[in-house]
Design a protein around this motif. Sequence first.
Motif, PDB file in Angstrom:
ATOM      1  N   SER A 197      -6.734  10.859   4.547  1.00 38.24           N
ATOM      2  CA  SER A 197      -8.032  10.015   4.348  1.00 38.24           C
ATOM      3  C   SER A 197      -8.431   9.588   3.048  1.00 38.24           C
ATOM      4  N   THR A 198      -8.083  10.372   1.803  1.00 40.39           N
ATOM      5  CA  THR A 198      -8.267  10.115   0.683  1.00 40.39           C
ATOM      6  C   THR A 198      -7.138   9.551  -0.256  1.00 40.39           C
ATOM      7  N   ALA A 199      -6.239   9.930  -0.208  1.00 37.02           N
ATOM      8  CA  ALA A 199      -5.328   9.608  -1.155  1.00 37.02           C
ATOM      9  C   ALA A 199      -4.538   8.402  -0.778  1.00 37.02           C
ATOM     10  N   GLN A 200      -5.019   7.188  -1.154  1.00 37.55           N
ATOM     11  CA  GLN A 200      -4.501   5.741  -0.929  1.00 37.55           C
ATOM     12  C   GLN A 200      -4.605   4.937  -2.334  1.00 37.55           C
ATOM     13  N   GLY A 201      -3.735   4.243  -2.284  1.00 37.85           N
ATOM     14  CA  GLY A 201      -3.443   3.058  -3.405  1.00 37.85           C
ATOM     15  C   GLY A 201      -2.736   1.863  -2.861  1.00 37.85           C
ATOM     16  N   ARG A 202      -2.677   1.123  -4.084  1.00 33.48           N
ATOM     17  CA  ARG A 202      -1.774  -0.360  -3.691  1.00 33.48           C
ATOM     18  C   ARG A 202      -1.055  -0.664  -4.901  1.00 33.48           C
ATOM     19  N   ILE A 203       0.301  -1.209  -4.661  1.00 35.77           N
ATOM     20  CA  ILE A 203       1.011  -1.691  -5.947  1.00 35.77           C
ATOM     21  C   ILE A 203       0.988  -3.142  -5.476  1.00 35.77           C
ATOM     22  N   ILE A 204       0.278  -3.813  -6.669  1.00 34.32           N
ATOM     23  CA  ILE A 204       0.341  -5.271  -6.479  1.00 34.32           C
ATOM     24  C   ILE A 204       1.229  -5.925  -7.435  1.00 34.32           C
ATOM     25  N   VAL A 205       2.171  -6.740  -6.877  1.00 32.70           N
ATOM     26  CA  VAL A 205       3.289  -7.194  -7.347  1.00 32.70           C
ATOM     27  C   VAL A 205       3.055  -8.862  -7.702  1.00 32.70           C
ATOM     28  N   GLU A 206       3.129  -9.164  -8.997  1.00 33.08           N
ATOM     29  CA  GLU A 206       2.836 -10.540  -9.248  1.00 33.08           C
ATOM     30  C   GLU A 206       4.052 -11.020 -10.132  1.00 33.08           C
TER      31      GLU A 206
ATOM     32  N   PRO B 116       0.758  -1.307  -0.132  1.00 36.24           N
ATOM     33  CA  PRO B 116       0.055  -0.076   0.143  1.00 36.24           C
ATOM     34  C   PRO B 116       0.875   1.339   0.111  1.00 36.24           C
ATOM     35  N   PHE B 117       0.451   2.295  -0.628  1.00 33.02           N
ATOM     36  CA  PHE B 117       1.170   3.824  -0.622  1.00 33.02           C
ATOM     37  C   PHE B 117      -0.113   4.644  -0.041  1.00 33.02           C
ATOM     38  N   PHE B 118       0.288   5.767   0.203  1.00 33.15           N
ATOM     39  CA  PHE B 118      -0.645   6.848   0.509  1.00 33.15           C
ATOM     40  C   PHE B 118      -0.121   8.256   0.182  1.00 33.15           C
ATOM     41  N   GLY B 119      -1.139   9.286   0.272  1.00 34.94           N
ATOM     42  CA  GLY B 119      -0.578  10.712   0.023  1.00 34.94           C
ATOM     43  C   GLY B 119      -0.482  11.228   1.392  1.00 34.94           C
ATOM     44  N   GLU B 120       0.531  11.411   1.971  1.00 31.49           N
ATOM     45  CA  GLU B 120       0.699  11.786   3.552  1.00 31.49           C
ATOM     46  C   GLU B 120       0.037  13.149   3.815  1.00 31.49           C
ATOM     47  N   PHE B 121      -0.345  13.998   2.790  1.00 34.18           N
ATOM     48  CA  PHE B 121      -0.702  15.220   2.919  1.00 34.18           C
ATOM     49  C   PHE B 121      -2.281  15.229   3.023  1.00 34.18           C
ATOM     50  N   ASN B 122      -2.815  14.138   2.330  1.00 29.98           N
ATOM     51  CA  ASN B 122      -4.368  13.895   2.326  1.00 29.98           C
ATOM     52  C   ASN B 122      -4.497  12.410   2.626  1.00 29.98           C
TER      53      ASN B 122
END
Lengths: 262, 109
Positions: free
Chosen positions: B100-109, B92-98
């Motif tokens: 609650s909203t800016a979130q995502g994931r890197i899926i490694v396969e 997972p990664f996120f936007g530290e300045f936001n």
Amino acid sequence: MLLDIVVIVLRETLEASILIGVLLSIGRQEHIEIYWVFVALIVGGISAIVYALNLGVISELFDYFGQEIINALMQYLIYCVLVMIIAAQYMDAKFSNNLKGLMVVAVSLALTREGGELFVFFSGFFQSDESILSVMTGGFIGLAVGLSAGAIAYYSLAIYAGNRARTVHTVVLVFVAAGMVNQATQLLIQADWVTAGQPLWDSNRILPESSVFGQLVYAVFGYEATPSKVEFVTYICSFMLSVGVVLICRSRFDNNLSVSKS
Amino acid sequence: MRVLIKVASLLVVLGVSLCHAAPPVFALNIRDHLFYPSEITVPANLKIKLLIFNEDSTPEEFESYELNREKVILGGRKTVIFIGPLKPGVYPFFGEFNLSTAQGRIIVE
């Protein structure tokens, strides 16, 4: 939203605050006047603003890796200064003027990066529609919690006296300094100036890096749950270098220890 | 039009990078304090180049504990971050300045 701001400000102030707490305790042990902290805060504050205002230019240096390179440079510098501070504890009393200067440099460098990020964050906020009161309240709460962590660090160390104090301070600073090197190396890996390779181990099950305590140990000691070989090696080397410096200084200034440090 | 230019430039970058066997490039956009796409799938055990465009006017900080990455991206700017080589999993990664909203994931396969 308020909680987000509290967390951000807390995370940015934690590392610098604990560093200041540790250095204040050393200052007390070495009988140094406390005004160096205020000089450091002013210099660090101005430096942070200059850094933040130039972040656009900095970010595009070195093929978009300017932030990593400049920040890594600052972290490596803090490491060098901390090793000098550790060594100064074992040297003649005439080094204490240098000690003030060294502490100002260490704290200013730490504040430049973290304060700079906070400045960028808040300037972004004032452009948006968020209520200024909630932004300032959140910031104040985060700062207060961060400062308390520094106070805890100071009072935990200030209970020691004499040679015991010096040993405790040395142990803490050796780990903090190695943590700085770890953070700097991670930045160089991020910029692909250093190749990472696969992590050596994963200690997230023992202490998750994303947990509150994990974050604290990361901020202070550079704890890394999944270190790569190069991070592990540089950590050990910086650790051993600090210990080596201590041992050399202790043996060279052995005669003066009990005389000038009472 | 802007999207078209971005896609075209991404294809050019991908094409050039493939010719030189450079790390694969993936693009990430920040818009309205959200990540687009919020999930990226990347190959395992390879160094990956992330191109991050901040389309908002306010700064964001891309951060991830699992990836050990942290970088401020000013409003209207772009930047590059290298990640990997990574073992298969979700990072997972996120936007530290936001947060609650800016979130995502890197899926490694």
